[in-house]
Design an enzyme around this catalytic site. Structure first.
Site, short mmCIF file in Angstrom:
data_model
loop_
_atom_site.label_atom_id
_atom_site.label_comp_id
_atom_site.label_asym_id
_atom_site.label_seq_id
_atom_site.Cartn_x
_atom_site.Cartn_y
_atom_site.Cartn_z
CE1 TYR A 109 -2.16 -36.94 13.20
CE2 TYR A 109 -1.85 -35.25 14.89
CZ TYR A 109 -1.40 -35.91 13.75
OH TYR A 109 -0.23 -35.53 13.16
CB CYS A 112 -6.47 -34.00 17.57
SG CYS A 112 -6.40 -32.22 17.23
CG PHE A 114 -7.09 -27.89 18.11
CD1 PHE A 114 -7.57 -26.65 18.48
CD2 PHE A 114 -5.91 -28.33 18.69
CE1 PHE A 114 -6.90 -25.85 19.39
CE2 PHE A 114 -5.22 -27.54 19.60
CZ PHE A 114 -5.72 -26.30 19.95
CB CYS A 115 -9.45 -33.49 15.08
SG CYS A 115 -7.81 -33.22 14.39
#
Length: 380
Positions: A109, A112, A114-115
């Protein structure tokens, strides 16, 4: 140039074959008369004369000469094709060298945190990767995986492997890039998966060693100023996952107005259908405004969650100090990339502008932005 020569020779050969007169045609003027001397030199009719008249029949002689030109053209084209093939092969080898011989696909995403951490890592190191934007509602794009979270990175160095968890991805790929003689499958064995159930009975997946780059002693000396700096990197990477990332949602969904602005950005950048996007923008904004209050209580944040964000960011800047531009010293380390990746998901939102105005993070952030966009870690 080789291609031009080949085409020219081929055209000359074809023209000669079309010439009924053989040596009497226009090509004869292209071959100079060279007198022969020595035994049987005779009247000096020359090399060209003796060559052609030794073949019976003018048409045959013409075809032989045209065939010679065609052969020359063919050889020219062959050399051209060979040259182009070697060039393409060299380009492919250079591309493989640049990417550590990895073919990478990131399932994500865009908004996101973390992404974003993973993208910051890949971009800084100049690694080429394809992106698959996952629909956050249906998640059909990751149906192939039993791991139902993002980011997921598929990496192929001769065998396609799946890497889960943003910290594992960064640690494993960094290990692979440094340890040239170790394949990715071997590297992943250093980060074993562990499953357990938390206090609510929910199954949790974790990974051993996920904050460590798994190197030998000589490799550590070559890539870290000291062993203490490596431990410092691990400490702050853990801090990013355990603390900093949990400050993002309460801050970007702090008020109804900010929540709506955040979901407008999420829908605009994400993979939503029209109806899904409409529902996500308005229903999601309302839901996340309520959820953000629960998150604030869960993580014991202050009434004004901005203060926790400011303190966290200033703690980070203080840990770097004034004598070095990055936590990693003269160049960013994995902790720098993790903090930068998390903070940049707020760009364009009120929380980001407030953070820049009320903390001392801006110089470091701008250095990180430049280092990442310029792929400065590509040749580390």
């Amino acid at each position: 140039m080789a291609a031009a020569w080949g085409r020219a020779l081929g055209r000359v050969g074809l023209q000669f074959l079309r010439t009924r007169g053989g040596i009497g045609g226009p090509v004869s003027s292209l071959v100079p008369r060279v007198p022969l001397q020595g035994a049987g030199g005779g009247s000096g009719s020359g090399f060209r004369s003796r060559l052609f008249w030794s073949v019976p029949g003018r048409r045959v002689r013409g075809r032989v000469f045209g065939g010679a030109f065609l052969l020359g053209g063919g050889l020219g084209l062959y050399q051209t094709a060979k040259f182009c093939f070697h060039n393409q092969l060299a380009e492919q080898m250079a591309l493989q060298s640049d990417t550590g011989e990895l073919r990478l696909t990131l399932y994500q995403y865009k908004t996101c945190p973390f992404c974003s951490k993973v993208r910051a890592f890949l971009d800084y190191h100049g690694l080429h990767y394809d992106i698959v934007e996952v629909n956050p509602i249906m998640r059909k794009e990751i149906q192939f995986s039993q791991y139902r979270k993002v980011p997921i990175l598929l990496a192929d160095d001769g065998e396609t492997l799946q890497l889960n968890d943003s910290s594992v991805i960064s640690s494993a790929i960094k290990t692979y890039l440094i340890s040239k003689n170790t394949n990715l499958k071997q590297v992943l064995s250093y980060y074993p998966e562990m499953k357990y159930k938390d206090e609510k009975g929910k199954e949790v997946t974790e990974y051993s060693n996920k904050y460590w780059v798994m190197l030998g002693e000589q490799e550590v000396e070559d890539h870290y100023p000291s062993k203490e700096s490596m431990k410092e990197e691990v400490k702050w990477r853990r801090w990013v996952d355990d603390w900093l990332v949990h400050l993002i949602s309460p801050n970007v969904y702090r008020t109804p107005t900010e929540s709506l602005a955040s979901f407008d950005y999420i829908v605009r950048e994400g993979n939503f259908g029209s109806f899904e996007g409409f529902c996500a923008k308005y229903l999601g904004a309302a839901a996340m405004f309520v959820i953000s209050k629960r998150l604030k209580n869960r993580h014991e944040l202050q009434s004004d969650v901005r203060q926790d964000l400011y303190k966290a960011v200033n703690d980070w800047v203080a840990a770097i100090g004034k004598k070095r531009p990055f936590m990693g010293g003269s160049r960013p380390n994995l902790a720098d990339l993790a903090v930068y990746g998390v903070l940049r998901v707020m760009e364009g939102l009120q929380a980001f502008d407030d953070m820049m105005a009320h903390t001392s993070v801006q110089p470091w952030y701008e250095h990180m932005e430049r280092a990442t966009k310029q792929h400065q870690g590509k040749h580390e």
